[in-house]
Design a protein around this motif. Structure first.
Motif, mmCIF file in Angstrom:
data_model
loop_
_atom_site.group_PDB
_atom_site.id
_atom_site.type_symbol
_atom_site.label_atom_id
_atom_site.label_comp_id
_atom_site.label_asym_id
_atom_site.label_seq_id
_atom_site.Cartn_x
_atom_site.Cartn_y
_atom_site.Cartn_z
ATOM 1 N N ASP A 35 60.558 56.442 12.591
ATOM 2 C CA ASP A 35 61.824 56.589 13.342
ATOM 3 C C ASP A 35 62.577 55.406 14.092
ATOM 4 O OD1 ASP A 35 61.310 59.342 14.534
ATOM 5 O OD2 ASP A 35 60.305 58.841 16.034
ATOM 6 N N LEU A 36 61.700 54.546 14.133
ATOM 7 C CA LEU A 36 62.266 53.055 14.204
ATOM 8 C C LEU A 36 63.133 52.680 12.817
ATOM 9 C CD1 LEU A 36 62.781 50.238 16.102
ATOM 10 C CD2 LEU A 36 60.826 49.860 14.068
ATOM 11 N N LEU A 37 62.594 52.709 11.667
ATOM 12 C CA LEU A 37 63.400 51.785 11.254
ATOM 13 C C LEU A 37 64.412 52.895 9.985
ATOM 14 C CD1 LEU A 37 59.897 50.921 8.533
ATOM 15 C CD2 LEU A 37 61.807 49.172 10.358
ATOM 16 N N SER A 38 64.781 54.522 10.412
ATOM 17 C CA SER A 38 65.131 55.259 9.382
ATOM 18 C C SER A 38 66.351 55.421 10.381
ATOM 19 C CB SER A 38 64.317 56.744 9.175
ATOM 20 O OG SER A 38 63.469 56.178 8.528
ATOM 21 N N GLU A 39 67.649 55.586 9.949
ATOM 22 C CA GLU A 39 68.610 55.922 10.426
ATOM 23 C C GLU A 39 68.771 57.574 11.343
ATOM 24 O OE1 GLU A 39 73.155 57.744 9.406
ATOM 25 O OE2 GLU A 39 72.866 55.388 9.518
ATOM 26 N N SER A 40 68.214 58.726 10.810
ATOM 27 C CA SER A 40 67.332 59.501 10.241
ATOM 28 C C SER A 40 66.505 60.145 9.634
ATOM 29 C CB SER A 40 68.569 60.804 11.191
ATOM 30 O OG SER A 40 68.750 61.472 9.832
ATOM 31 N N PHE A 71 62.291 47.213 5.325
ATOM 32 C CA PHE A 71 61.030 47.321 5.208
ATOM 33 C C PHE A 71 59.585 49.070 5.353
ATOM 34 C CE2 PHE A 71 63.908 44.922 8.268
ATOM 35 C CZ PHE A 71 63.423 43.666 8.240
ATOM 36 N N CYS A 72 60.082 49.658 5.207
ATOM 37 C CA CYS A 72 59.579 50.605 4.962
ATOM 38 C C CYS A 72 58.966 50.599 2.992
ATOM 39 C CB CYS A 72 60.475 52.008 4.933
ATOM 40 S SG CYS A 72 58.594 53.799 4.619
ATOM 41 N N GLN A 73 58.192 49.892 2.138
ATOM 42 C CA GLN A 73 57.839 50.047 0.823
ATOM 43 C C GLN A 73 58.131 51.731 0.441
ATOM 44 O OE1 GLN A 73 54.482 48.479 -0.850
ATOM 45 N NE2 GLN A 73 55.629 46.536 -1.025
ATOM 46 N N GLN A 74 56.550 52.641 1.443
ATOM 47 C CA GLN A 74 56.102 53.294 0.057
ATOM 48 C C GLN A 74 56.128 54.873 1.233
ATOM 49 O OE1 GLN A 74 52.656 52.797 -2.538
ATOM 50 N NE2 GLN A 74 53.155 50.418 -2.460
ATOM 51 N N LEU A 75 56.464 55.524 0.490
ATOM 52 C CA LEU A 75 56.918 56.992 1.336
ATOM 53 C C LEU A 75 56.198 58.122 0.571
ATOM 54 C CD1 LEU A 75 59.521 57.446 3.495
ATOM 55 C CD2 LEU A 75 57.455 56.494 4.275
ATOM 56 N N GLY A 76 56.539 58.921 0.396
ATOM 57 C CA GLY A 76 56.019 59.880 -0.633
ATOM 58 C C GLY A 76 55.297 60.747 -0.610
ATOM 59 N N ASP A 175 70.877 43.606 8.959
ATOM 60 C CA ASP A 175 69.779 43.896 8.785
ATOM 61 C C ASP A 175 68.873 42.704 9.264
ATOM 62 O OD1 ASP A 175 70.579 45.109 6.865
ATOM 63 O OD2 ASP A 175 70.524 44.274 5.177
ATOM 64 N N VAL A 176 69.524 41.443 9.267
ATOM 65 C CA VAL A 176 68.211 40.936 10.464
ATOM 66 C C VAL A 176 68.207 41.012 11.528
ATOM 67 C CG1 VAL A 176 68.013 38.522 11.290
ATOM 68 C CG2 VAL A 176 68.816 38.374 8.904
ATOM 69 N N ASN A 177 68.674 41.700 12.340
ATOM 70 C CA ASN A 177 68.385 42.303 13.600
ATOM 71 C C ASN A 177 67.592 43.380 13.342
ATOM 72 O OD1 ASN A 177 70.598 40.678 15.102
ATOM 73 N ND2 ASN A 177 71.945 42.410 14.637
ATOM 74 N N GLN A 178 67.890 44.322 12.606
ATOM 75 C CA GLN A 178 66.765 45.220 12.305
ATOM 76 C C GLN A 178 65.350 45.126 12.037
ATOM 77 O OE1 GLN A 178 66.151 48.111 13.015
ATOM 78 N NE2 GLN A 178 65.846 49.654 11.223
ATOM 79 N N PHE A 179 65.047 43.191 11.279
ATOM 80 C CA PHE A 179 63.282 42.824 11.334
ATOM 81 C C PHE A 179 63.264 42.109 12.482
ATOM 82 C CE2 PHE A 179 61.493 38.737 11.036
ATOM 83 C CZ PHE A 179 60.364 39.099 9.494
ATOM 84 N N PHE A 180 63.784 42.295 13.653
ATOM 85 C CA PHE A 180 63.502 41.719 14.757
ATOM 86 C C PHE A 180 62.748 42.674 15.217
ATOM 87 C CE2 PHE A 180 65.594 37.673 13.479
ATOM 88 C CZ PHE A 180 64.813 36.184 13.763
ATOM 89 N N ARG A 181 63.944 43.563 15.880
ATOM 90 C CA ARG A 181 63.604 44.963 16.286
ATOM 91 C C ARG A 181 62.305 45.702 15.755
ATOM 92 N NH1 ARG A 181 69.047 45.970 16.170
ATOM 93 N NH2 ARG A 181 68.098 47.259 14.394
#
Length: 291
Positions: A35-40, A71-76, A175-181
């Motif tokens: 929810d945080l890292l994905s647009e949807s 910042f999301c390395q592996q799903l699958g 991207d930097v702002n996303q890191f701090f979020r």
């Protein structure tokens, strides 16, 4: 046999139960993280949530594109067992029904046909003295020469300026702002740990760690280049391992760049390759305008 569910159709209770009981369990697939890292994102489901596969979506030039979030390395694919036949069904469904720019499976997944591989390095929970024997000779020497440095645990709110001044690898402001979020989210979940090395009273290096159950994961290693010769990064990783590896495994969360790969390996970390489906921008555009 594979169903596609949009976000509003997902039964998150069943989804979470599947993740928690899966052999492939990782933190990237958790609802709150996606929810945080994905647009949807949406979900592919096999049976009654016996196996699941989260799909991150981003809109580009008016089209819905599958792309791994920052910042999301592996799903699958996640489920109660390894099952290559079911994994192939998921892969075929993904390729047929989505425009994929990049999608990373997890290192437990068996599906590898025509897929590239990316590298991650990992240290299992063990005794520090046993791990130390697996350090590269040069790393042992570097750590030894840096013992004049001081090791401290830090509070995140006091060191944002150090991170902003020395952070490398993210060029875009968004991207930097996303890191701090993400850091703020981790702190709100009580999963953020910061460790620093000091030369006298000056902070030289900082490790940003995700503390998740029985695992430490390295989200960021921030280095002040003016103290490069002091080997604070080596000192810092060694001290974190010394104090925690007996009860927590350590995930370096990367390793595909040669210099970084060697650094991680030098601490006795083992390679964990994971499959990734990648299309070039040219191939993706062909697929977009073919449909």
């Amino acid at each position: 046999m594979i169903k596609k569910l949009n976000y509003k159709e997902i039964d998150f209770s069943l989804y979470s139960k599947c993740l928690d009981q899966s052999l492939q369990k990782n933190r990237y697939a958790k609802k709150e993280v996606l929810d945080l890292l994905s647009e949807s994102w949406e979900l592919l489901v096999y049976g009654n949530y016996e196996f699941v596969m989260p799909i991150p979506i981003k809109k580009k030039i008016g089209f819905r594109i599958v792309i791994m979030p920052l910042f999301c390395q592996q799903l699958g694919i996640f489920g109660p067992e390894h099952n290559e036949e079911i994994e192939i069904l998921f892969l075929e469904f993904l390729q047929k029904n989505y425009r994929v720019y990049s999608y990373a499976f997890n290192f437990h997944n068996l599906v590898t046909q025509n897929l590239s591989k990316k590298k991650n390095y990992f240290i299992e929970e063990t005794e520090y003295q046993l791990l130390r024997k697996n350090y590269f000779k040069g790393r042992k020497s570097t750590v030894k020469t840096a013992q004049y440095l001081t090791f401290k645990e830090l509070k995140s709110t006091d060191f944002l300026d150090f991170i902003k001044s020395n952070f490398k690898g993210l060029d875009k402001k968004g991207d930097v702002n996303q890191f701090f979020r993400y850091m703020n989210f981790l702190e709100s979940e009580n999963k953020l740990r910061l460790f620093g090395s000091y030369k006298e009273n000056e902070l030289t290096n900082m490790a940003i760690i995700i503390d998740d159950e029985n695992r430490f994961s390295l989200l960021g290693l921030i280095n002040d280049d003016q103290y490069k010769s002091d080997n604070g990064a080596s000192f810092l990783i060694d001290r974190i391992l010394k104090e925690n590896i007996h009860e927590k495994s350590f995930d370096f969360m990367g390793g595909s760049i040669r210099g970084i790969e060697v650094f991680f390996k030098s601490f006795g970390a083992i390679l964990q390759e994971y499959p990734i489906l990648v299309n070039s921008k040219k191939d993706l555009l062909k697929k977009i305008y073919k449909k």
